[in-house]
Design a protein around this motif. Structure first.
Motif, short mmCIF file in Angstrom:
data_model
loop_
_atom_site.label_atom_id
_atom_site.label_comp_id
_atom_site.label_asym_id
_atom_site.label_seq_id
_atom_site.Cartn_x
_atom_site.Cartn_y
_atom_site.Cartn_z
N PHE A 1 9.55 3.42 7.20
CA PHE A 1 8.87 2.40 8.00
C PHE A 1 9.48 1.03 7.71
N ARG B 1 5.72 10.16 12.22
CA ARG B 1 5.80 9.66 10.84
C ARG B 1 5.35 10.77 9.89
N SER C 1 0.41 11.52 4.42
CA SER C 1 0.37 11.35 2.97
C SER C 1 0.85 12.60 2.23
N ARG D 1 7.07 5.66 3.88
CA ARG D 1 6.92 6.83 4.75
C ARG D 1 8.09 6.90 5.72
N ASP E 1 0.82 -1.23 0.00
CA ASP E 1 0.00 0.00 0.00
C ASP E 1 0.85 1.27 0.00
N THR F 1 2.85 2.61 2.13
CA THR F 1 3.24 3.25 3.39
C THR F 1 4.63 2.81 3.85
N ALA F 2 5.15 1.76 3.26
CA ALA F 2 6.50 1.28 3.62
C ALA F 2 7.54 2.38 3.48
#
Lengths: 444, 444
Positions: free
Chosen positions: B116, B324, B327, B28, B23, B25-26
């Motif tokens: 991440f 973190r 988006s 981020r 998805d 987000t890895a």
């Protein structure tokens, strides 16, 4: 061959070796015994673990250039001892309890026979492995009994040293756990691994719903969603909205678990997710597991308490010289005089006496020498507890690797069925069966 | 490079990675933080240990053929994730407390910054190392304070997993112990090793006198003789008869130590052996050491209690996502909502405020983002506690190996001098200084 294990050793073993090579006693044949004077944490039974690991580490107990250089540079031993160590290879024999077996105070878990020189140096390695692994297995067996038929997973790696964590996963599996979070334990020992997501997974995403959607996209609706990052009720509602009523499970990692589990079950059922399972993982030990027996919990994950032996992180076993040849070549049983009564000289054979399949005593037949011990023949239901592990330096590979773990787990399950009912209580107490010593030393 | 450490990991880290690569987000950027919500065992201060070990293990956190094959065969992750792991190398940055530093609840012991994907997989390894080593160091520091100027040796290898034993020897040395019995700790970390003989040495010989003569022949009269195998009074008498009054020392490993030590000292003095030292080694912990302060004891050997953290075998630290990118690329501080107050989102800078050299608080400045944190400038005596450990994937080698251990031990000694007097009491209590949070998030 793996990395050398030869220096996982207390210095005094090499100091004694050095002195014994000088005065000739190094070559006396000896019997060392590894046993516990009492059970860890005043429990009702102990579980032997680590044996298979120890046998593999024994193969690597060789002094290579690095080890010898250190011993020379630090003047730990002299040149003659360095030469002895360079050629060191254990050529003696070891018998002992099967891994997974139950044990009681005084049970001769390992009997090491060889020269003083070759046997004395194994003290620390043997104790390190069995003390750690047996402490974990003993705690794990109680948790497994408390969990009954509900699955139980070990997830305590982060609360144990990074190598001990792998050994702990193995010991817990032998003692009845069904899986581990530790990947290396899976690779090395064939133990089933499990785990889906942490709170960081939810926090990484802009919303909890995003996190759940992404997890289901990757792992399918059969996965387990962690629902307590924000508000549990909202988490459960979101989980079912996103996954549908076929969601595999939810995990709860905080709160008063009996209350929360009941609320979550009710909510899931109201939402129609009657097949969605509840896993709980918050600071569980054998007492908390037992207290959840009547709660609608489907599976347990246990961390800190299992890898740290639930209050007793070491089994407290000792490695003692119990018999040796004297200057004339005869055998004498020996023991420290000022010790408490749990330390007994002489070579031992051990049997578990049974009455209609239920254990009644740990029968230990003591002898000064090496003659065959037949005293148990008067007990037709006595099960012999010792098996050969190393014969004249040759390790029995059946105890090693994933196959050894599988055999140990199966043996533990069988041995546990022999426990009397009083052994299943969790409170501190006396051992479930008495240790009975019989003296087999021939008269004269 | 050493053996791969990549699978010393909980499965859920790779499961999350797998889902995050799908998805997006890895990638981020994230800040993870390693900290303890409370001090182990309700003590007054904690001692950070393991940092140097962790940095070396991080170098070996690579997925080789064996690791990848296991992950593929067990279907832990998909093909895209396997490809990511094959190239895995931590390229982020880590800052943290110096090894040997004191810590308090909430102290940001490690701050890990990276994507991440690269940071989430380090959770278990980082926690395993710091939780174990810091638990040992925290217990060891109290024993070292209780022992005062008397030498203190760690000899608990047999009561810890065989690899954790080496780490425990290292942690105890950093926290003030002077030596260890563990030879591998000597070889690997340059820690002084010690040890002479066990009870088996005496039992191996036909008489105690034979054993003492042989030991002195090998090690000289400066050695330490173990005098409690049979009768202590006879043992001491034999020791001095054999060695003369220049005997280096006697060791006592059983009995009521205050009583026995006084008797042995009197006997040695009567025999003229006024310079012969007394070492005691029987089940000591910080309380027993403190209780022997007025006894004529010259040195202590501590086993079980130091390697098992004296009742608290794990420091209970956690590894949490605290900030973190969202988006849009902006930074947000994050924290689990349902947690107790010890878990605080945002990136942190830590300082120890001092008044005339004595610590007064653990000052933690919290920020949502990455701006430089200057709030401590209002405290002229505030000592910054974090140092760079890894910069853009490059480990600072100064923290590793024997030199790292030496530096950590020296730093611990200095940091300890800042403790207020109330920190030295052994009883369970609140932390010696309060943790004070300051919010540095810019308005708007």
């Amino acid at each position: 061959m793996g990395e050398s294990t030869a220096l996982l050793t207390d210095r005094y073993e090499l100091t004694m070796l050095d002195a014994a090579l000088r005065d000739g006693t190094a070559h006396r044949r000896c019997v060392f015994e590894l046993f516990g004077r009492r059970l860890p944490g005043a429990r009702r039974f102990g579980v032997v673990a680590g044996t298979g690991r120890l046998l593999s580490l024994l193969r690597d107990f060789r002094f290579g250039d690095d080890e010898l250089r250190f011993l020379r540079d630090e003047r730990v031993v002299d040149a003659a001892t360095l030469a002895f160590l360079a050629d060191y290879r254990f050529t003696g024999s070891v018998s002992g309890y099967r891994e997974g077996e139950l044990y009681f105070p005084g049970s001769p878990l390992l009997t090491i026979e060889g020269t003083f020189a070759e046997a004395v140096v194994l003290e620390t390695l043997a104790l390190s492995v069995l003390n750690h692994d047996s402490a974990v297995a003993t705690a794990a067996a109680r948790m497994s009994l408390a969990a009954g038929d509900r699955p139980l997973a070990e997830m305590g790696s982060r609360r144990a040293g990074e190598s001990s964590a792998v050994a702990a996963a193995r010991a817990a599996y032998i003692a009845g756990f069904g899986a581990t979070s530790n990947l290396e334990a899976g690779r090395r020992w064939g133990i089933p691994t499990m785990g889906t997501a942490a709170h960081s997974w939810t926090l990484l995403h802009d919303t909890e719903e995003d996190a759940f959607r992404a997890q289901i996209a990757a792992l399918g609706t059969g996965t387990t969603l962690l629902v307590d990052t924000y508000d549990i009720r909202t988490g459960v509602e979101t989980a079912i909205r996103v996954a549908g009523t076929a969601l595999g499970g939810v995990r709860i990692d905080s709160g008063d678990l009996p209350t929360v589990a009941a609320q979550v079950r009710e909510q899931l059922d109201e939402l129609g997710a009657t097949g969605t399972r509840i896993t709980v993982t918050s600071d569980l030990d054998e007492y908390a597991i037992a207290a959840l027996a009547a709660s609608p919990v489907d599976a347990y994950g246990v961390g800190t308490s299992v890898v740290t032996g639930s209050g007793t992180p070491t089994a407290g076993m000792v490695y003692k010289l119990v018999a040796r040849q004297d200057s004339g070549g005869g055998w004498v049983g020996v023991a420290k005089a000022s010790t408490d009564k749990g330390s007994k000289g002489g070579r031992k054979s051990a049997f578990r006496t049974l009455d209609a399949g239920t254990a009644t005593s740990e029968l230990i037949v003591v002898s000064d020498g090496f003659e065959e011990l037949e005293a148990a023949s008067s007990h037709p239901d006595a099960r012999p507890l010792q098996v050969p592990l190393v014969i004249d330096g040759e390790v029995d590979a059946a105890h090693e690797g994933p196959d050894g773990v599988k055999a140990a787990r199966a043996h533990h399950e069988r041995a546990r069925e022999e426990l009397p009912v009083r052994a299943l209580a969790l409170s501190r107490s006396d051992p479930a069966i008495p240790t009975v010593y019989v003296d087999a030393t021939p008269a004269g």
